[in-house]
Design a protein around this motif. Structure first.
Motif, short mmCIF file in Angstrom:
data_model
loop_
_atom_site.label_atom_id
_atom_site.label_comp_id
_atom_site.label_asym_id
_atom_site.label_seq_id
_atom_site.Cartn_x
_atom_site.Cartn_y
_atom_site.Cartn_z
N GLU A 42 2.54 -21.79 -3.71
CA GLU A 42 3.14 -21.13 -4.88
C GLU A 42 3.76 -22.15 -5.82
N GLU A 43 4.48 -23.11 -5.26
CA GLU A 43 5.11 -24.13 -6.10
C GLU A 43 4.06 -24.99 -6.80
N ALA A 44 2.99 -25.33 -6.10
CA ALA A 44 1.92 -26.13 -6.70
C ALA A 44 1.30 -25.38 -7.88
N ILE A 45 1.09 -24.09 -7.70
CA ILE A 45 0.51 -23.28 -8.79
C ILE A 45 1.47 -23.24 -9.98
N GLU A 46 2.77 -23.12 -9.71
CA GLU A 46 3.74 -23.11 -10.80
C GLU A 46 3.72 -24.43 -11.57
N VAL A 47 3.59 -25.54 -10.87
CA VAL A 47 3.51 -26.84 -11.55
C VAL A 47 2.28 -26.88 -12.44
N VAL A 48 1.16 -26.41 -11.92
CA VAL A 48 -0.09 -26.40 -12.69
C VAL A 48 0.05 -25.56 -13.95
N ILE A 49 0.58 -24.36 -13.80
CA ILE A 49 0.73 -23.45 -14.95
C ILE A 49 1.64 -24.08 -16.00
N ASP A 50 2.78 -24.63 -15.56
CA ASP A 50 3.70 -25.24 -16.51
C ASP A 50 3.09 -26.46 -17.20
N ALA A 51 2.28 -27.22 -16.46
CA ALA A 51 1.61 -28.37 -17.07
C ALA A 51 0.60 -27.92 -18.12
N ILE A 52 -0.15 -26.89 -17.79
CA ILE A 52 -1.13 -26.35 -18.75
C ILE A 52 -0.43 -25.85 -20.00
N ASN A 53 0.73 -25.23 -19.81
CA ASN A 53 1.50 -24.70 -20.94
C ASN A 53 2.26 -25.78 -21.70
N GLY A 54 2.23 -27.01 -21.19
CA GLY A 54 2.90 -28.11 -21.88
C GLY A 54 4.42 -28.07 -21.76
N ASP A 55 4.94 -27.42 -20.73
CA ASP A 55 6.39 -27.29 -20.55
C ASP A 55 6.88 -28.40 -19.61
#
Length: 132
Positions: A42-55
C-alpha cells in the motif's frame, strides 16, 4: 542513511513486544507477515501515485512510511539491514551500480580483480548540464 535505517530497525525490534493497543509496530507484528506485506505494498503504491502526480512532499512522507513498513517486514523475516547492504555491495561489484540484477539467462561479465565502476548515466548527464 544506513545508520538511520539501522536505528529504525533497532526501534522496530524494541517495539515488537509492546502493547498493540499503543504501538503500531507491535500491532503489525501481531497481525502477521501477510498484513505487513499488504501495508508495504500500500505504501509503495502511494509513493508511485504521489510521484506521478508530481507531489514531492507527499513522496517524501510516503517514502518514510514505505521504509518503516519495509523495516518491519525485514525484522519479521529475520533480515537485518546489513544483509541488504551486503547484497547492494555485491551488485555494485558485479555491475558498477547497485541496480536490480538482470533476469536469469542474461550474461553478466565476471568482475576482474578490481572491477572498474560503470559510469552512471544520470549522474554523468547532471554533471554535464552543470558544466554548461
Amino acid at each position: 542513511m544506513s545508520d538511520s535505517v539501522e536505528r529504525l530497525y533497532q526501534a522496530v525490534l524494541a517495539a515488537r513486544d509492546l502493547d498493540p493497543a499503543t504501538s503500531r509496530t507491535a500491532r503489525l507484528f501481531r497481525s502477521g507477515s501477510g498484513k505487513m506485506a499488504k501495508k508495504l505494498a500500500e505504501e509503495a503504491i502511494e509513493v508511485v501515485i504521489d510521484a506521478i502526480n508530481g507531489d514531492r512532499e507527499a513522496v517524501v512522507r510516503e517514502s518514510a512510511d514505505l521504509i518503516y513498513n519495509l523495516t518491519v517486514l525485514w525484522a519479521s523475516a529475520g533480515v537485518r539491514p546489513e544483509d541488504v547492504w551486503q547484497e547492494m555491495n555485491r551488485r555494485e561489484t558485479l555491475l558498477g551500480i547497485a541496480e536490480k540484477l538482470p533476469k536469469p539467462g542474461v550474461k553478466v561479465a565476471k568482475p576482474t580483480l578490481r572491477p572498474a565502476r560503470r559510469p552512471i548515466a544520470a549522474i554523468e548527464a547532471r554533471a554535464a548540464r552543470k558544466r554548461h
